[in-house]
Design an enzyme around this catalytic site. Sequence first.
Site, PDB file in Angstrom:
ATOM      1  CB  CYS A  95      -0.929   0.018   1.200  1.00  0.00           C
ATOM      2  SG  CYS A  95      -1.979  -1.430   1.267  1.00  0.00           S
TER       3      CYS A  95
ATOM      4  CG  ASN B 271      -6.468  -0.853   2.721  1.00  0.00           C
ATOM      5  OD1 ASN B 271      -5.956  -0.389   1.701  1.00  0.00           O
ATOM      6  ND2 ASN B 271      -5.772  -1.486   3.639  1.00  0.00           N
TER       7      ASN B 271
ATOM      8  CG  HIS C 205      -2.658   3.095   3.350  1.00  0.00           C
ATOM      9  ND1 HIS C 205      -3.444   2.900   2.233  1.00  0.00           N
ATOM     10  CD2 HIS C 205      -2.604   1.894   3.992  1.00  0.00           C
ATOM     11  CE1 HIS C 205      -3.839   1.638   2.198  1.00  0.00           C
ATOM     12  NE2 HIS C 205      -3.355   1.011   3.251  1.00  0.00           N
TER      13      HIS C 205
END
Length: 326
Positions: free
Chosen positions: A113, A283, A253
């Site tokens: 990520c 996410n 993030h």
Amino acid sequence: MRRVGIASLGAYVPPKILTNKDLEKMVDTSDEWITTRTGIKERRIADESQASSDLAYEASKIALAEAGIEPSDLDMIIVCGVTFDYPFPATACILQDRLGANKAGAMDIEAGCTGFIYALSVAYSYVACGFYDNVLVVGSDVLSKVTDWQDRSSCILFGDAAGAAVVTPYKGQGELLNFYLRSDGSRTDDLLIPAGGSRNPASHKTVEERLHYMKLNGPEVFRLAVRVIEDAVTAILNKAQLKKEDIAILIPHQANIRIIQTAARNLAIPQEKFFVNVDRYGNTSAASIPLAFYEALKEGRIKKGDYIILVGFGAGLTWGAFLIRW
Ligand code: ACO
């Protein structure tokens, strides 16, 4: 070294919305549990035919149009993610062909990520050195395809999206100032897809054992995430000799609202300075930071001259931050 800037951003999310109420019908969970533990209310899910390059293509078209750049102007295309179209060739090559970027090199970067921060650092370096003038960076992930929809502890977390940026010599907007990258490969087992690579090639057995799906040690990743966000934000501020108060907005993030809240508290930075859209998208892995960046810009949260910190963490473990002046 030349000054380098972000000429434009773009983003794409698939139209299909999966709400927490929908998930209640799929696994033993509740809207209340998901909302209080994660802050997520809904996420976007790609349709069966959509792969990473399809989402990347939509986000790229927007970024290129906003930059006023033709695909044939691109020198390099970098796609980051964890759910590429194929183990090989690179998704960036598929995107290159689809865009008709006939003068561009193309490659993928895998840094979980944190991919967008890693990929941006590569684009920045190419342009700063004067090797390239127009680099397209795309974070694209279709996590719904590697999510175990029988595992309630992970399937509630993820969504699909893409975000893109065009990186060029600085033209008065979005100057890339500094970056910080780290990794800790001893944490591999906390977040991975165990099968399908050369360690555990795909077989009937690996599929029966559901090893082609993502495995996540949620509480451990939570603990690590809070620690590394603090590390990256502190490090990038020290590197740039800036104070917390100098930063107008942090774009983290988007994994879990509680991770963001805890990191904000520990850093003693007001939570309002952290941009949040995890409630709407969950996410989205390597797409999460460029998607949030794009939305923050469109919502008028970023003004000319603002210092911005992008901060991310992900599988690897990887983490990092980027300092930008808009
Ligand atoms: N619905 C209801 N109950 C659930 C669910 C669910 N969807 N999932 C787990 N539970 C239960 C567990 O079984 C457990 O029950 P028990 O106490 O009876 O054993 C209880 O809820 C608590 O479970 P925990 O896993 O301890 O819950 P936690 O508060 O840690 O929340 C979560 C779990 C949301 C996964 C959290 O740990 C988290 O967000 N971790 C970080 C995840 C993350 O950011 N990963 C990065 C992803 S990938 C990337 O970014 C590259």
